[in-house]
Write a protein that holds these residues in place. Structure first.
Motif: not given
Length: 689
Positions: A78, A81, A146, A150, A196-197, A199-202
């Motif tokens: 990731k 991130y 989100k 993006d 790509d790996n 996420t918003v949660d990360d």
């Protein structure tokens, strides 16, 4: 009468003093003073937030910055991130969306920025309450929208696409992977896959894990009193809850034994990026820090008397500049020494040899007392001038708190600088400059690999791709495959030789978008065995912005009201551009491509052919399975230019043509889309004016 007596007595003392001064020599410098640096105040909130305050009421400005102190993180699959989390952190809050947050900061003339370890805002001091309220809202209540996530992902991937062909980005990946490896946070490499790996949660998890007041230092600089700072921070950040921040440990990087060459290929590169580098144990506040800094400045710190610049630029003429750098780090042996330059491709091995020689000369104490005096004098001046800026005091305050330095670390700087001895600089040079045990990193055309191998202790070259991944062993080429057969297959794939030879003229129109503008291009070709002609017109908003016409002998370029004529040898070199399908003319033009091997292009095997016209070389890649040309790399005005060909379509004339070309201009990815293709419309020579 008495007053005249004292006057005469004073004159006598003056005359006596003057008689004892040798005015043929400049007076000796006195000892360096202990500098009086502006004071900073500090206090700590109950939640553990350390606050540093530097008051400066000369200008009605205020700068507030929150600095997060944490261990570096291994991001692995990731990678990037934390960077994306840091950007997203400042985009919106629970009560302010992105638009509202931007409008509110703009309304009071403020600037705000966040990163993974920083959140700061600046503006007029009369808005101190608003500034602190906005900053606290971002720090305490981020919403991680989100849609903004993006956008950041898209921008990051767009930048990665550009960096694939950027020598500086490739070198950065090459160095990080080589010096630190995949199990160290500084060995992380950002790729489209790692992005790509994410996420918003990360991003949310990062914030909740590492953004705490008890591992942060808030620095306030400007038109504010200590009491005002205490009141504001307690009001807006006093309820911020403390948390436990994880600690991380990693394997200690080691210096290589012997010289190891690591290479990354950049086809048709007119220049080579070279770097001699290895990890060192260097951190702020260590006893020999100043001695090492002086040694590095003498070697390649940037002024025109530095050894590397005088050698590679003035003496050898290999480059415009060659420098060395030392980077400190909090982790053990995670500092970096590097000596580097951008040189002409065919001098890469020679330039590296000269860098190694100058490093050895430093270790052998081949530098003068004048070199030392020059560096000390320059730094003393720079340091003294920097004290005029209140931000400098804030930086000093933060460094003292962050790195646990003595309180007088900066006020005694000039004294410590003056007291560094030649012996200490020699010792630091011997300790940190190791030309015999170093990584030699090179980004350039593969044609230089054999010469570079001679620099390695073991005679080997490790090849990595632009992301720092080992280059897989290239597929073997069947013995019956030749460059002639590859070209023949390509011509057959795009329509066949007979149909292609029937093309007498061609017009290709296309569009591309640059910085929000739509640019239209029109290419016209008149194919003649002896005198081929072509014309390029570039339109913006329907108006001709640039025009180039080649009449088979000379070229005329018109742009911005100016006209330039190109004749002679330079014009002859443009003849190849007059053929829409150059491969069809190879035999006639005496062009003999050489087969360089097989490489992966977009995950598919492609034959790599090299053609040389004059002094310019071009690499073209042809898909092994379907024969189509998928990429071309060559030199344009001294810079490497890469174009990929996609979306092949059959046309009414029988020609199969790529309707999408991808390239980049000054770092910006550009897509060129063909909108119209006409063949044999009866163009004549008079149409090319």
């Amino acid at each position: 009468m008495k007053r005249y007596y004292f006057l005469l007595l004073a004159l006598c003392f003056t005359a006596l003093a003057s008689a004892q001064i040798d005015r043929s020599k400049a007076p000796a410098s006195g000892p360096a003073p202990k500098v009086s640096i502006g004071e900073y105040e500090s206090f700590t909130l109950k939640n553990g937030l350390k606050v540093l305050v530097v008051e400066n009421n000369k200008i009605p400005q205020l700068n507030i910055s929150l600095n997060i102190v944490r261990d570096p993180l291994l991001e692995g699959d990731k990678s990037s991130y934390t960077h994306i989390a840091g950007e997203l952190w400042g985009k919106a809050t629970e009560k302010r969306n992105a638009k509202q947050l931007s409008e509110e900061t703009d309304f009071i003339g403020a600037n705000m920025r966040t990163s993974s370890t920083y959140a700061g805002i600046s503006g007029l001091s009369k808005f101190k309450n608003q500034l602190m309220e906005i900053l606290s809202d971002v720090v305490l209540h981020p919403s991680f929208p989100k849609d903004e996530f993006d956008k950041i992902i898209l921008q990051t991937k767009s930048g990665l696409h550009t960096s694939q062909s950027d020598p500086a980005s490739i070198m950065n990946n090459l160095r990080n992977v080589t010096l630190f490896g995949s199990q160290h946070p500084y060995g992380d490499v950002i790729t489209e896959t790692t992005v790509d790996n994410i996420t918003v949660d990360d991003c949310k998890n990062y914030y909740h894990t590492y953004i705490h007041p008890n591992n942060a230092i808030l620095v306030i600089v400007g038109d504010i009193t200590l009491q005002e700072a205490k009141t504001l921070t307690e009001k807006y950040l006093g309820k911020w809850k403390s948390g436990k921040t994880p600690k991380h440990e990693y394997a200690v990087p080691t210096q290589p034994q012997g010289r190891k060459v690591v290479f990354s290929n950049k086809d048709a590169a007119p220049q080579a990026s070279i770097q001699v580098s290895y990890p060192i144990d260097y951190h702020i506040g260590m006893p020999d820090q100043l001695a090492l800094n002086i040694a590095n400045q003498i070697l390649g710190g940037g002024d025109f008397q530095a050894k590397l610049l005088k050698n590679l630029r003035e003496d050898k003429g290999y480059t415009y500049g060659s420098y060395s750098r030392i980077s400190a780090d909090q982790l053990p042996h995670a500092g970096i020494f590097s000596a580097f330059a951008e040189v002409k491709t065919n001098t890469a091995d020679s330039a590296v040899t000269e860098i190694l020689k100058e490093m050895q000369n430093m270790a052998n104490a081949e530098f003068s007392d004048e070199d030392i005096r020059r560096v000390k004098k320059t730094w003393a001046g720079q340091f003294s001038r920097s004290l005029e800026d209140p931000a400098t005091i804030a930086q000093f305050a933060y460094a003292i708190e962050r790195h646990k330095l003595p309180k007088d670390y900066y006020s005694t700087f000039l004294q410590r600088l003056e007291n560094v001895s030649r012996d200490e600089i020699i010792a630091a040079s011997k300790k940190y400059f190791h030309p015999e045990n170093a990584y030699i990193l090179v980004v350039t055309d593969r044609s230089m690999k054999a010469q570079l191998a001679r620099l390695a202790t073991d005679g080997q070259v490790s090849e990595l791709d632009h992301y720092g991944k080992p280059v897989a062993e290239r597929a073997k080429i069947s013995a019956d495959v030749t460059s002639e057969k590859i070209i023949k297959t390509y011509l057959q794939a795009i329509g066949g030789v007979e149909k292609l030879k029937n093309i007498k003229d061609m017009t290709v129109k296309s569009t591309m978008n640059m910085q929000g503008m739509t640019i239209e291009n029109s290419y016209k070709y008149l194919i003649s065995p002896e005198k081929p002609m072509f014309m390029l017109e570039v339109f913006l908003a329907g108006n001709v912005m640039q025009k180039m016409v080649f009449d088979g002998e000379k070229a005329i370029i018109a742009a911005g009201g100016a006209t330039q004529t190109i004749e002679g040898e330079k014009a002859a070199q443009m003849k190849e551009q007059a053929y829409p399908i150059l491969e069809l003319e190879f035999d006639k033009l005496g062009i003999k491509p050489t087969l360089e091997g097989i490489e992966k292009i977009n995950g598919r095997d492609a034959y790599k052919l090299k053609t040389t016209i004059g002094e310019a070389s071009t690499y073209s890649f042809y898909d092994v399975e379907n024969g189509l040309k998928v990429k071309s790399v060559g030199n344009s005005n001294g810079a490497s230019q890469e174009v990929t060909f996609e979306d092949y379509r059959p046309t009414e004339s029988g020609l199969v043509y790529p309707f999408l070309n991808k390239t980049n201009v000054q770092g910006m990815p550009i897509e060129i889309k063909v909108t119209q293709l006409d063949v044999n419309t009866g163009l004549k020579a008079e149409d090319f004016k």
